[in-house]
Design a protein around this motif. Structure first.
Motif, PDB file in Angstrom:
ATOM      1  N   THR A   4     -27.967 -14.147  -8.721  1.00 17.63           N
ATOM      2  CA  THR A   4     -28.302 -13.986 -10.141  1.00 17.63           C
ATOM      3  C   THR A   4     -29.304 -15.073 -10.514  1.00 17.63           C
ATOM      4  O   THR A   4     -29.048 -16.256 -10.277  1.00 17.63           O
ATOM      5  CB  THR A   4     -27.062 -14.101 -11.043  1.00 17.63           C
ATOM      6  OG1 THR A   4     -26.170 -13.022 -10.772  1.00 17.63           O
ATOM      7  CG2 THR A   4     -27.466 -14.044 -12.521  1.00 17.63           C
ATOM      8  N   VAL A   5     -30.438 -14.673 -11.053  1.00 14.65           N
ATOM      9  CA  VAL A   5     -31.432 -15.625 -11.545  1.00 14.65           C
ATOM     10  C   VAL A   5     -31.215 -15.800 -13.044  1.00 14.65           C
ATOM     11  O   VAL A   5     -31.225 -14.822 -13.795  1.00 14.65           O
ATOM     12  CB  VAL A   5     -32.872 -15.137 -11.294  1.00 14.65           C
ATOM     13  CG1 VAL A   5     -33.868 -16.184 -11.795  1.00 14.65           C
ATOM     14  CG2 VAL A   5     -33.098 -14.841  -9.817  1.00 14.65           C
ATOM     15  N   VAL A   7     -32.523 -17.439 -16.527  1.00 16.48           N
ATOM     16  CA  VAL A   7     -33.724 -17.990 -17.154  1.00 16.48           C
ATOM     17  C   VAL A   7     -33.438 -18.238 -18.637  1.00 16.48           C
ATOM     18  O   VAL A   7     -33.337 -17.296 -19.420  1.00 16.48           O
ATOM     19  CB  VAL A   7     -34.935 -17.037 -17.035  1.00 16.48           C
ATOM     20  CG1 VAL A   7     -36.195 -17.716 -17.574  1.00 16.48           C
ATOM     21  CG2 VAL A   7     -35.138 -16.577 -15.600  1.00 16.48           C
ATOM     22  N   CYS A  19     -43.191 -15.205 -16.148  1.00 15.90           N
ATOM     23  CA  CYS A  19     -42.094 -15.540 -15.236  1.00 15.90           C
ATOM     24  C   CYS A  19     -41.397 -14.277 -14.726  1.00 15.90           C
ATOM     25  O   CYS A  19     -41.108 -14.149 -13.530  1.00 15.90           O
ATOM     26  CB  CYS A  19     -41.087 -16.441 -15.958  1.00 15.90           C
ATOM     27  SG  CYS A  19     -39.663 -16.928 -14.978  1.00 15.90           S
ATOM     28  N   ILE A  20     -41.138 -13.322 -15.631  1.00 16.96           N
ATOM     29  CA  ILE A  20     -40.480 -12.064 -15.239  1.00 16.96           C
ATOM     30  C   ILE A  20     -41.326 -11.316 -14.208  1.00 16.96           C
ATOM     31  O   ILE A  20     -40.803 -10.761 -13.228  1.00 16.96           O
ATOM     32  CB  ILE A  20     -40.217 -11.186 -16.479  1.00 16.96           C
ATOM     33  CG1 ILE A  20     -39.227 -11.869 -17.424  1.00 16.96           C
ATOM     34  CG2 ILE A  20     -39.700  -9.808 -16.061  1.00 16.96           C
ATOM     35  CD1 ILE A  20     -37.848 -12.087 -16.863  1.00 16.96           C
ATOM     36  N   LEU A  23     -40.731 -12.777 -10.904  1.00 14.19           N
ATOM     37  CA  LEU A  23     -39.394 -12.461 -10.384  1.00 14.19           C
ATOM     38  C   LEU A  23     -39.314 -11.008  -9.906  1.00 14.19           C
ATOM     39  O   LEU A  23     -38.662 -10.707  -8.897  1.00 14.19           O
ATOM     40  CB  LEU A  23     -38.332 -12.718 -11.457  1.00 14.19           C
ATOM     41  CG  LEU A  23     -38.115 -14.194 -11.809  1.00 14.19           C
ATOM     42  CD1 LEU A  23     -37.179 -14.333 -13.003  1.00 14.19           C
ATOM     43  CD2 LEU A  23     -37.554 -14.957 -10.612  1.00 14.19           C
ATOM     44  N   GLN A  26     -40.634 -10.439  -6.308  1.00 15.56           N
ATOM     45  CA  GLN A  26     -39.968 -11.121  -5.196  1.00 15.56           C
ATOM     46  C   GLN A  26     -39.866 -10.217  -3.969  1.00 15.56           C
ATOM     47  O   GLN A  26     -39.541  -9.036  -4.080  1.00 15.56           O
ATOM     48  CB  GLN A  26     -38.560 -11.561  -5.610  1.00 15.56           C
ATOM     49  CG  GLN A  26     -38.521 -12.687  -6.616  1.00 15.56           C
ATOM     50  CD  GLN A  26     -39.087 -13.984  -6.074  1.00 15.56           C
ATOM     51  OE1 GLN A  26     -38.588 -14.544  -5.092  1.00 15.56           O
ATOM     52  NE2 GLN A  26     -40.144 -14.464  -6.718  1.00 15.56           N
ATOM     53  N   GLU A  34     -30.119  -9.924  -9.558  1.00 10.91           N
ATOM     54  CA  GLU A  34     -30.275  -9.551 -10.955  1.00 10.91           C
ATOM     55  C   GLU A  34     -30.934 -10.709 -11.700  1.00 10.91           C
ATOM     56  O   GLU A  34     -30.930 -11.845 -11.225  1.00 10.91           O
ATOM     57  CB  GLU A  34     -28.921  -9.223 -11.587  1.00 10.91           C
ATOM     58  CG  GLU A  34     -27.972 -10.416 -11.651  1.00 10.91           C
ATOM     59  CD  GLU A  34     -26.657 -10.126 -12.361  1.00 10.91           C
ATOM     60  OE1 GLU A  34     -26.491  -9.024 -12.907  1.00 10.91           O
ATOM     61  OE2 GLU A  34     -25.786 -11.034 -12.373  1.00 10.91           O
ATOM     62  N   ILE A  35     -31.497 -10.410 -12.842  1.00 15.87           N
ATOM     63  CA  ILE A  35     -32.126 -11.420 -13.683  1.00 15.87           C
ATOM     64  C   ILE A  35     -31.427 -11.428 -15.033  1.00 15.87           C
ATOM     65  O   ILE A  35     -31.315 -10.383 -15.680  1.00 15.87           O
ATOM     66  CB  ILE A  35     -33.626 -11.122 -13.899  1.00 15.87           C
ATOM     67  CG1 ILE A  35     -34.356 -10.990 -12.567  1.00 15.87           C
ATOM     68  CG2 ILE A  35     -34.276 -12.208 -14.766  1.00 15.87           C
ATOM     69  CD1 ILE A  35     -35.735 -10.352 -12.681  1.00 15.87           C
ATOM     70  N   VAL A  37     -31.729 -13.171 -18.649  1.00 16.93           N
ATOM     71  CA  VAL A  37     -32.498 -13.978 -19.590  1.00 16.93           C
ATOM     72  C   VAL A  37     -31.595 -14.323 -20.764  1.00 16.93           C
ATOM     73  O   VAL A  37     -31.018 -13.432 -21.393  1.00 16.93           O
ATOM     74  CB  VAL A  37     -33.743 -13.218 -20.090  1.00 16.93           C
ATOM     75  CG1 VAL A  37     -34.468 -14.026 -21.170  1.00 16.93           C
ATOM     76  CG2 VAL A  37     -34.677 -12.903 -18.925  1.00 16.93           C
ATOM     77  N   LEU A  61     -32.111  -6.215 -15.085  1.00 16.58           N
ATOM     78  CA  LEU A  61     -32.616  -7.213 -16.010  1.00 16.58           C
ATOM     79  C   LEU A  61     -31.783  -7.190 -17.281  1.00 16.58           C
ATOM     80  O   LEU A  61     -31.738  -6.181 -17.979  1.00 16.58           O
ATOM     81  CB  LEU A  61     -34.088  -6.938 -16.335  1.00 16.58           C
ATOM     82  CG  LEU A  61     -34.795  -7.847 -17.348  1.00 16.58           C
ATOM     83  CD1 LEU A  61     -34.752  -9.303 -16.894  1.00 16.58           C
ATOM     84  CD2 LEU A  61     -36.235  -7.402 -17.560  1.00 16.58           C
ATOM     85  N   ASP A  93     -38.575 -20.527 -18.255  1.00 14.05           N
ATOM     86  CA  ASP A  93     -39.451 -19.447 -18.710  1.00 14.05           C
ATOM     87  C   ASP A  93     -40.930 -19.762 -18.553  1.00 14.05           C
ATOM     88  O   ASP A  93     -41.772 -18.858 -18.554  1.00 14.05           O
ATOM     89  CB  ASP A  93     -39.131 -19.053 -20.158  1.00 14.05           C
ATOM     90  CG  ASP A  93     -39.329 -20.201 -21.151  1.00 14.05           C
ATOM     91  OD1 ASP A  93     -39.726 -21.304 -20.740  1.00 14.05           O
ATOM     92  OD2 ASP A  93     -39.071 -19.991 -22.352  1.00 14.05           O
TER      93      ASP A  93
END
Length: 321
Positions: A4-5, A7, A19-20, A23, A26, A34-35, A37, A61, A93
């Motif tokens: 899990t990222v 941000v 930034c997104i 990601l 990648q 998963e991301i 925010v 996301l 971010d």
């Protein structure tokens, strides 16, 4: 879900969008990360920007705004505590992760261990940087920063996550670093896990505003006095205290009609302030505008910095100077 990222953000949709994009690019299995925010408070502009990515099913996301502003430490806690991944990767971010960032983290962060990793941060600066740029570039040599780090979820639970009393973007990463060390959780340095941290534009005199953050030095010192002196600041800011002392002597001299003492204090204060200005200008941009900024802010910084340090000492009830 492997990674899990998280941000944290707040009202910087253009930087976050960059930034997104990094990601989503990648070179890592999109099913395996998963991301999340986390906005540090209500943030309609960020929500609108993220809606543009609604067509992406993978990676997942998620947007999780906090109901009120509480700081990046609280935002990161909210993110990792709601994460599905076994590894929690952190970036900011305004950062741009390299396309191999997650794959390098996965190679060195094993889910069956309590472990943390810290990657390489690149801060591009101009050939003739400003004082602000030069200060930001020191992130490249930091031991552990949340612009580029990761921990297994079990390690974060063991360490207790981020201390939410650090309600500004200052020292909350050092606090987590020291927590990991105190809990004997190994921290691996991975030079191949790369994040670029461009320097944002700064307003004239930004260094004065930045001094407010130093009140959190007192909190970090209270929690880890030995580690603070070893890794953050080995001694009090003697130059600042010297500048303030001779300024007070100057005032006393002139107020008491002791011209000799007043002039001695004035000359010494001017000399120390010039020295401080010179130190800040060395290896930086020598334009008229930047020189003027350094001269003005160098007069103010010792006083405002010590004020916030003492404010922090009083707030957190610690003998810290």
């Amino acid at each position: 879900m492997l990674i899990t990222v998280v941000v944290p953000t707040y009202r910087r949709p253009q930087l976050l969008n960059r930034c997104i994009k990094a990601l989503l690019a990648q070179r890592f299995d999109k099913n395996q990360f998963e991301i999340i925010v986390v906005s540090d408070g209500p943030d309609a502009d960020t929500q609108t920007m993220l809606n543009n990515w609604a067509g992406y099913d993978l990676p997942v996301l998620k947007f999780m705004p906090l109901p009120q502003k509480r700081g990046p430490a609280a935002a990161r806690n909210h993110g990792w505590q709601n994460a599905a991944g076994q590894i929690i990767a952190f970036t900011d971010d305004d950062c741009i992760p390299d396309s191999h960032w997650l794959s390098e983290i996965a190679k060195h962060c094993h889910t069956n261990e309590d472990v943390a990793v810290t990657g390489k941060v690149i801060v591009p600066i101009s050939e003739e940087p400003t004082d602000y740029e030069l200060n930001i570039s020191h992130l490249q040599t930091a031991d552990f920063i949340t612009a580029n780090c990761a921990c297994t979820k079990s390690a974060l639970i063991k360490a207790g996550g981020f201390d939410e009393r650090f309600s500004m973007a200052w020292r909350e990463d050092s606090d987590l670093h020291f927590k990991l060390m105190n809990n004997a959780i190994p921290i691996k340095k991975i030079k191949t896990a790369i994040v670029t941290h461009p320097v944002r534009e700064a307003v004239w005199g930004v260094s004065i505003k930045e001094q407010k953050k130093t009140m959190y030095d007192a909190l970090l010192y209270k929690k880890y006095p030995k580690l603070y002196r070893k890794k953050i600041q080995s001694s009090p800011p003697i130059l600042y205290y010297a500048i303030i002392l001779v300024f007070v002597i100057m005032l006393i001299g002139f107020v008491s009609a002791n011209t000799g003492v007043g002039l001695a204090g004035l000359i010494t204060w001017l000399a120390l302030t010039f020295y401080f200005t010179f130190k800040r200008l060395r290896n930086t941009r020598l334009t008229a505008n930047h020189i003027a900024e350094m001269m003005v802010t160098s007069v103010i910084i010792p006083f405002i910095s010590v004020y916030w340090q003492w404010y922090g000492a009083a707030k957190y009830k610690v003998l810290y100077i």
